[in-house]
Motif scaffolding. Structure first.
Motif, mmCIF file in Angstrom:
data_model
loop_
_atom_site.group_PDB
_atom_site.id
_atom_site.type_symbol
_atom_site.label_atom_id
_atom_site.label_comp_id
_atom_site.label_asym_id
_atom_site.label_seq_id
_atom_site.Cartn_x
_atom_site.Cartn_y
_atom_site.Cartn_z
ATOM 1 N N ASN A 45 28.915 72.272 56.856
ATOM 2 C CA ASN A 45 28.178 73.468 56.427
ATOM 3 C C ASN A 45 27.338 73.194 55.183
ATOM 4 O O ASN A 45 26.220 73.693 55.059
ATOM 5 N N ALA A 46 27.868 72.396 54.258
ATOM 6 C CA ALA A 46 27.111 72.037 53.060
ATOM 7 C C ALA A 46 25.865 71.233 53.436
ATOM 8 O O ALA A 46 24.779 71.458 52.888
ATOM 9 N N GLY A 47 26.023 70.313 54.374
ATOM 10 C CA GLY A 47 24.880 69.535 54.832
ATOM 11 C C GLY A 47 23.819 70.407 55.474
ATOM 12 O O GLY A 47 22.615 70.203 55.266
ATOM 13 N N GLU A 48 24.252 71.414 56.229
ATOM 14 C CA GLU A 48 23.305 72.353 56.828
ATOM 15 C C GLU A 48 22.605 73.174 55.748
ATOM 16 O O GLU A 48 21.389 73.373 55.784
ATOM 17 N N PHE A 49 23.383 73.643 54.780
ATOM 18 C CA PHE A 49 22.822 74.460 53.698
ATOM 19 C C PHE A 49 21.797 73.679 52.882
ATOM 20 O O PHE A 49 20.763 74.212 52.497
ATOM 21 N N LEU A 50 22.080 72.414 52.625
ATOM 22 C CA LEU A 50 21.171 71.581 51.834
ATOM 23 C C LEU A 50 19.998 71.050 52.649
ATOM 24 O O LEU A 50 19.106 70.399 52.105
ATOM 25 N N GLY A 51 19.999 71.311 53.938
ATOM 26 C CA GLY A 51 18.898 70.868 54.792
ATOM 27 C C GLY A 51 18.964 69.401 55.161
ATOM 28 O O GLY A 51 17.973 68.826 55.603
ATOM 29 N N ILE A 52 20.128 68.791 54.994
ATOM 30 C CA ILE A 52 20.286 67.371 55.329
ATOM 31 C C ILE A 52 20.460 67.202 56.832
ATOM 32 O O ILE A 52 20.017 66.217 57.408
ATOM 33 N N ILE A 53 21.083 68.171 57.452
ATOM 34 C CA ILE A 53 21.391 68.091 58.879
ATOM 35 C C ILE A 53 21.178 69.474 59.488
ATOM 36 O O ILE A 53 21.385 70.487 58.829
ATOM 37 N N THR A 54 20.744 69.495 60.739
ATOM 38 C CA THR A 54 20.575 70.774 61.427
ATOM 39 C C THR A 54 21.853 71.117 62.190
ATOM 40 O O THR A 54 22.710 70.250 62.403
ATOM 41 N N ARG A 55 21.965 72.355 62.620
ATOM 42 C CA ARG A 55 23.147 72.778 63.370
ATOM 43 C C ARG A 55 23.259 71.994 64.679
ATOM 44 O O ARG A 55 24.352 71.592 65.068
ATOM 45 N N SER A 56 22.142 71.781 65.363
ATOM 46 C CA SER A 56 22.189 71.045 66.627
ATOM 47 C C SER A 56 22.609 69.590 66.406
ATOM 48 O O SER A 56 23.330 69.018 67.223
ATOM 49 N N GLU A 57 22.187 68.983 65.298
ATOM 50 C CA GLU A 57 22.619 67.621 64.986
ATOM 51 C C GLU A 57 24.118 67.583 64.687
ATOM 52 O O GLU A 57 24.813 66.657 65.096
ATOM 53 N N ALA A 58 24.607 68.610 63.988
ATOM 54 C CA ALA A 58 26.041 68.683 63.677
ATOM 55 C C ALA A 58 26.862 68.827 64.958
ATOM 56 O O ALA A 58 27.886 68.156 65.132
ATOM 57 N N ILE A 59 26.409 69.680 65.858
ATOM 58 C CA ILE A 59 27.115 69.868 67.126
ATOM 59 C C ILE A 59 27.104 68.574 67.931
ATOM 60 O O ILE A 59 28.107 68.188 68.527
ATOM 61 N N SER A 60 25.974 67.887 67.918
ATOM 62 C CA SER A 60 25.865 66.614 68.632
ATOM 63 C C SER A 60 26.834 65.582 68.056
ATOM 64 O O SER A 60 27.511 64.869 68.806
ATOM 65 N N LEU A 61 26.929 65.508 66.731
ATOM 66 C CA LEU A 61 27.877 64.587 66.092
ATOM 67 C C LEU A 61 29.314 64.926 66.486
ATOM 68 O O LEU A 61 30.105 64.032 66.792
ATOM 69 N N MET A 62 29.648 66.214 66.467
ATOM 70 C CA MET A 62 31.002 66.635 66.831
ATOM 71 C C MET A 62 31.310 66.268 68.276
ATOM 72 O O MET A 62 32.392 65.759 68.576
ATOM 73 N N ASP A 63 30.358 66.523 69.171
ATOM 74 C CA ASP A 63 30.571 66.229 70.588
ATOM 75 C C ASP A 63 30.738 64.724 70.832
ATOM 76 O O ASP A 63 31.625 64.306 71.578
ATOM 77 N N GLU A 64 29.894 63.919 70.211
ATOM 78 C CA GLU A 64 29.978 62.464 70.387
ATOM 79 C C GLU A 64 31.299 61.918 69.860
ATOM 80 O O GLU A 64 31.943 61.084 70.507
#
Length: 107
Positions: A45-64
């Motif tokens: 969530n911090a990465g999303e808030f800071l604009g380092i990662i998008t929600r779709s990238e986070a979901i992709s990382l979790m899925d992989e």
């Protein structure tokens, strides 16, 4: 923090969490400390808030990462756990219509 290093750290934390989750499930203990889960969620969530990662990238990382640990997708694992829960509660007997060796292969 650079995007790639952030993604690597997310993957490391997710891998650690999923491996522990898998270990506890193998021991038939469903009581994994939720603090680790919340820490990983907060980091993402911090990465999303800071604009380092998008929600779709986070979901992709979790899925992989989930797939690399469990060998199945999160949706498949959730469906399998629901099926097991239904059998244990006595509401679903059709699972026993399939020979055990075939049920094992379907995993």
């Amino acid at each position: 923090m650079e995007k790639e290093s952030f993604k690597q750290e997310c993957t490391r934390q997710l891998l650690n969490y999923f491996e522990l989750l898998n270990y506890f499930e193998l021991l038939k203990k469903n009581k994994l400390n939720t603090g680790l889960k919340h820490r990983v969620q907060g980091f993402i969530n911090a990465g999303e808030f800071l604009g380092i990662i998008t929600r779709s990238e986070a979901i992709s990382l979790m899925d992989e990462t989930h797939f690399s640990v469990f060998g199945i997708t999160n949706e498949q694992r959730t469906a399998r756990k629901a099926e097991i829960k239904a059998v244990r509660s006595g509401h679903e007997d059709s699972i026993f219509d399939i020979p055990a060796i075939e049920r094992l292969v379907k995993r």
